[in-house]
Scaffold this motif. Structure first.
Motif, PDB file in Angstrom:
ATOM      1  N   ARG A  56     -17.453  13.286  -2.949  1.00  0.00           N
ATOM      2  CA  ARG A  56     -17.001  14.594  -2.449  1.00  0.00           C
ATOM      3  C   ARG A  56     -15.458  14.623  -2.399  1.00  0.00           C
ATOM      4  O   ARG A  56     -14.831  15.609  -2.778  1.00  0.00           O
ATOM      5  CB  ARG A  56     -17.606  14.819  -1.059  1.00  0.00           C
ATOM      6  N   GLU A  57     -14.863  13.544  -1.982  1.00  0.00           N
ATOM      7  CA  GLU A  57     -13.392  13.489  -1.908  1.00  0.00           C
ATOM      8  C   GLU A  57     -12.786  13.665  -3.301  1.00  0.00           C
ATOM      9  O   GLU A  57     -11.790  14.380  -3.466  1.00  0.00           O
ATOM     10  CB  GLU A  57     -12.946  12.167  -1.276  1.00  0.00           C
ATOM     11  N   ALA A  58     -13.399  13.019  -4.294  1.00  0.00           N
ATOM     12  CA  ALA A  58     -12.885  13.139  -5.669  1.00  0.00           C
ATOM     13  C   ALA A  58     -12.956  14.600  -6.112  1.00  0.00           C
ATOM     14  O   ALA A  58     -12.028  15.135  -6.731  1.00  0.00           O
ATOM     15  CB  ALA A  58     -13.681  12.241  -6.610  1.00  0.00           C
ATOM     16  N   TRP A  59     -14.076  15.251  -5.763  1.00  0.00           N
ATOM     17  CA  TRP A  59     -14.256  16.667  -6.157  1.00  0.00           C
ATOM     18  C   TRP A  59     -13.197  17.543  -5.486  1.00  0.00           C
ATOM     19  O   TRP A  59     -12.577  18.393  -6.133  1.00  0.00           O
ATOM     20  CB  TRP A  59     -15.668  17.150  -5.801  1.00  0.00           C
ATOM     21  N   LYS A  62      -9.769  17.058  -7.102  1.00  0.00           N
ATOM     22  CA  LYS A  62      -9.703  17.641  -8.459  1.00  0.00           C
ATOM     23  C   LYS A  62      -9.657  19.159  -8.398  1.00  0.00           C
ATOM     24  O   LYS A  62      -8.939  19.808  -9.157  1.00  0.00           O
ATOM     25  CB  LYS A  62     -10.934  17.213  -9.262  1.00  0.00           C
ATOM     26  N   HIS A  63     -10.461  19.720  -7.493  1.00  0.00           N
ATOM     27  CA  HIS A  63     -10.537  21.170  -7.316  1.00  0.00           C
ATOM     28  C   HIS A  63      -9.154  21.717  -6.944  1.00  0.00           C
ATOM     29  O   HIS A  63      -8.691  22.711  -7.503  1.00  0.00           O
ATOM     30  CB  HIS A  63     -11.569  21.448  -6.223  1.00  0.00           C
ATOM     31  N   MET A  65      -6.302  20.331  -7.550  1.00  0.00           N
ATOM     32  CA  MET A  65      -5.390  20.187  -8.697  1.00  0.00           C
ATOM     33  C   MET A  65      -5.624  21.296  -9.725  1.00  0.00           C
ATOM     34  O   MET A  65      -4.680  21.782 -10.347  1.00  0.00           O
ATOM     35  CB  MET A  65      -5.547  18.806  -9.346  1.00  0.00           C
ATOM     36  N   GLU A  66      -6.888  21.688  -9.878  1.00  0.00           N
ATOM     37  CA  GLU A  66      -7.197  22.768 -10.836  1.00  0.00           C
ATOM     38  C   GLU A  66      -6.642  24.108 -10.360  1.00  0.00           C
ATOM     39  O   GLU A  66      -6.180  24.927 -11.140  1.00  0.00           O
ATOM     40  CB  GLU A  66      -8.721  22.887 -11.022  1.00  0.00           C
ATOM     41  N   LEU A  67      -6.716  24.323  -9.032  1.00  0.00           N
ATOM     42  CA  LEU A  67      -6.277  25.623  -8.481  1.00  0.00           C
ATOM     43  C   LEU A  67      -4.751  25.723  -8.359  1.00  0.00           C
ATOM     44  O   LEU A  67      -4.202  26.815  -8.322  1.00  0.00           O
ATOM     45  CB  LEU A  67      -6.869  25.818  -7.077  1.00  0.00           C
ATOM     46  N   ASN A  68      -4.101  24.561  -8.283  1.00  0.00           N
ATOM     47  CA  ASN A  68      -2.670  24.537  -7.967  1.00  0.00           C
ATOM     48  C   ASN A  68      -1.830  25.258  -9.031  1.00  0.00           C
ATOM     49  O   ASN A  68      -1.956  25.009 -10.215  1.00  0.00           O
ATOM     50  CB  ASN A  68      -2.218  23.081  -7.844  1.00  0.00           C
ATOM     51  N   LYS A  69      -0.979  26.175  -8.568  1.00  0.00           N
ATOM     52  CA  LYS A  69      -0.131  26.909  -9.506  1.00  0.00           C
ATOM     53  C   LYS A  69       1.344  26.544  -9.304  1.00  0.00           C
ATOM     54  O   LYS A  69       2.234  27.224  -9.803  1.00  0.00           O
ATOM     55  CB  LYS A  69      -0.301  28.418  -9.294  1.00  0.00           C
ATOM     56  N   ASN A  74       0.753  18.815  -9.281  1.00  0.00           N
ATOM     57  CA  ASN A  74      -0.627  18.501  -8.905  1.00  0.00           C
ATOM     58  C   ASN A  74      -0.741  17.242  -8.054  1.00  0.00           C
ATOM     59  O   ASN A  74      -1.488  17.203  -7.080  1.00  0.00           O
ATOM     60  CB  ASN A  74      -1.477  18.311 -10.165  1.00  0.00           C
ATOM     61  N   GLU A  75       0.003  16.208  -8.437  1.00  0.00           N
ATOM     62  CA  GLU A  75      -0.092  14.937  -7.704  1.00  0.00           C
ATOM     63  C   GLU A  75       0.394  15.085  -6.276  1.00  0.00           C
ATOM     64  O   GLU A  75      -0.200  14.561  -5.337  1.00  0.00           O
ATOM     65  CB  GLU A  75       0.759  13.869  -8.405  1.00  0.00           C
ATOM     66  N   GLU A  76       1.494  15.826  -6.127  1.00  0.00           N
ATOM     67  CA  GLU A  76       2.083  16.034  -4.809  1.00  0.00           C
ATOM     68  C   GLU A  76       1.110  16.820  -3.921  1.00  0.00           C
ATOM     69  O   GLU A  76       0.883  16.484  -2.758  1.00  0.00           O
ATOM     70  CB  GLU A  76       3.389  16.829  -5.010  1.00  0.00           C
ATOM     71  N   MET A  77       0.528  17.859  -4.510  1.00  0.00           N
ATOM     72  CA  MET A  77      -0.404  18.705  -3.753  1.00  0.00           C
ATOM     73  C   MET A  77      -1.647  17.899  -3.362  1.00  0.00           C
ATOM     74  O   MET A  77      -2.116  17.969  -2.219  1.00  0.00           O
ATOM     75  CB  MET A  77      -0.781  19.904  -4.624  1.00  0.00           C
ATOM     76  N   ALA A  78      -2.167  17.113  -4.327  1.00  0.00           N
ATOM     77  CA  ALA A  78      -3.363  16.313  -4.036  1.00  0.00           C
ATOM     78  C   ALA A  78      -3.052  15.275  -2.957  1.00  0.00           C
ATOM     79  O   ALA A  78      -3.904  14.980  -2.112  1.00  0.00           O
ATOM     80  CB  ALA A  78      -3.861  15.633  -5.302  1.00  0.00           C
ATOM     81  N   ARG A  79      -1.838  14.745  -2.963  1.00  0.00           N
ATOM     82  CA  ARG A  79      -1.446  13.760  -1.952  1.00  0.00           C
ATOM     83  C   ARG A  79      -1.500  14.387  -0.546  1.00  0.00           C
ATOM     84  O   ARG A  79      -1.962  13.770   0.404  1.00  0.00           O
ATOM     85  CB  ARG A  79      -0.024  13.268  -2.267  1.00  0.00           C
ATOM     86  N   LEU A  80      -1.045  15.644  -0.442  1.00  0.00           N
ATOM     87  CA  LEU A  80      -1.086  16.330   0.860  1.00  0.00           C
ATOM     88  C   LEU A  80      -2.534  16.512   1.316  1.00  0.00           C
ATOM     89  O   LEU A  80      -2.876  16.255   2.473  1.00  0.00           O
ATOM     90  CB  LEU A  80      -0.380  17.689   0.770  1.00  0.00           C
ATOM     91  N   PHE A  81      -3.375  16.959   0.373  1.00  0.00           N
ATOM     92  CA  PHE A  81      -4.782  17.155   0.723  1.00  0.00           C
ATOM     93  C   PHE A  81      -5.476  15.819   1.012  1.00  0.00           C
ATOM     94  O   PHE A  81      -6.395  15.755   1.834  1.00  0.00           O
ATOM     95  CB  PHE A  81      -5.518  17.964  -0.357  1.00  0.00           C
TER      96      PHE A  81
END
Ligand SMILES: O=C(O)C(=O)C[C@]1(C(=O)O)C=C[C@@H](O)C=C1
Length: 365
Positions: A56-59, A62-63, A65-69, A74-81
């Motif tokens: 679930r965490e992987a999903w 990834k989700h 990163m896909e939505l990020n505009k 993407n990496e920075e945003m995923a790191r926050l999440f």
């Protein structure tokens, strides 16, 4: 508008956004608490709740990163999440994670990258101790290095898999930057010894040959250990990363001295928990074949025939006889995928022994 007025207006906007973010994060945290309650409610007798869900965490990551505009990448945003989820999970269950220590190692950085900062992390003195800690149930998960892009396999880790019954539940890759570090009493010209882990000394071999050809290189248990020694020892230097430099208050005489700029290490998360398929997984197995002509060919044929992508194959002495070997194989897919199942069935007919070490989501971060 003056600069002061412009800043004031922007800061009012930031304050109001922060208030919304705060409310949303708190809502999310309450949701995670509710998830925990539901998981507890639906337990069968004798069952223990599974709070940590790597699939679930992987999903989620990834989700995002896909939505990020942007403008954050993407990496920075995923790191926050990653950190938000880590805090939410800690409300459900504070995870205990053992890693190859001491504090300040790259393995600790890998543990934080994978699980986030809200886990309780426990440094262990050796790879085998990380395995034993997990097997004994003293921690939920362990983190160990498994391969480096410059120096290859970490054989202690592979050998530990032969000795312990353990499940691989995740992987993470870390770009490894080494620095030459000194304490405040050491001058560059006086360096007579350089400490580091053997792997790190090897990853910087060419740089050391070029810059310090006549200085003694001393291998110690970890690069954090090297940094710790150098703090109290005059005229010596350590090769270690940023975390160790900060932790022991050392200064960088030279940055990024690794011979290959893409130098990276892959780490594995080990535990007792099977991870369901995500659609983007990897599987690790150990296979031993009888010592006869064509055995390795027979091992590889089912993968080729079914179009399964091998990502790694490593050989180690089997420890059950002289000149007998086991193969560590990583490939793309989950052991529950029908195609992978068919390959594993075929292999188990040819092999002397076959063990699935685990299927886990491909590293997201
Ligand atoms: O979805 C779940 O099962 C949760 O527990 C929630 C959550 C999250 O914060 O998103 C927290 C921990 C799990 O490892 C995965 C996801």
């Amino acid at each position: 508008m003056s600069e002061a007025d412009q800043l004031k207006a922007l800061r009012v906007r930031i304050d109001s956004l922060d208030e919304k973010i705060l409310e949303l994060i708190s809502d999310r945290a309450r949701c995670a608490q509710e998830v925990a309650r539901v998981k507890m409610l639906n337990l069968q007798p004798g069952e223990t709740p599974v709070f940590y869900r790597p699939e679930r965490e992987a999903w989620v990551l990834k989700h995002i990163m896909e939505l990020n505009k942007g403008p954050l990448d993407n990496e920075e945003m995923a790191r926050l999440f990653r950190e938000i989820m880590s805090s939410c999970l800690a409300l459900e269950q504070p995870l205990k994670v053992a890693y190859l220590g001491p504090e300040g190692t790259f393995t600790q950085a890998a543990a934080l990258k994978h699980f986030g900062a809200s886990v309780q992390s426990k440094p262990m003195a050796a790879i085998d101790e990380v395995f034993r800690e997990v097997v004994a149930g003293a921690v939920n998960f362990g983190v160990v290095p498994v391969e480096n892009s410059t120096e290859g396999a970490v054989s202690h880790t592979l050998d530990s898999f032969l000795e312990h019954d353990i499940v691989i539940c995740g992987e993470v890759e870390l770009r490894i930057h080494h620095h030459l570090l000194i304490g405040e009493n050491t001058k560059s010209a006086n360096i007579s010894r350089i400490y580091s882990h053997a792997q790190s000394l090897a990853q910087c071999r060419k740089w050391l040959d070029a810059h310090y050809p006549n200085v003694e290189r001393v291998a110690v248990a970890s690069n954090a250990e090297a940094a710790k020694r150098v703090k109290s020892e005059w005229n010596s230097a350590a090769i270690a990363g940023d975390v160790a430099a900060q932790l022991y208050g050392l200064s960088k005489l030279q940055e990024k001295i690794e011979d290959r700029p893409d130098n990276s290490t892959r780490f594995l998360m080990i535990g007792n928990q099977e991870v369901p398929p995500t659609g983007d997984d990897k599987t690790s197995i150990i296979v031993s074949m009888s010592n006869r002509p064509g055995a390795l060919h027979e091992l590889l044929v089912p993968f080729h025939a079914n179009g399964i992508d091998l990502t790694r194959i490593e050989t180690r002495p089997s420890r059950s006889g002289k000149w007998t070997y086991v193969f560590f194989i990583d490939f793309v897919g989950h052991h529950q995928d029908p195609l992978v199942k068919a390959v594993l069935e075929q292999l188990s007919q040819e092999a002397v022994a076959l063990k699935v070490l685990g299927s886990y989501p491909k590293a997201v971060l």
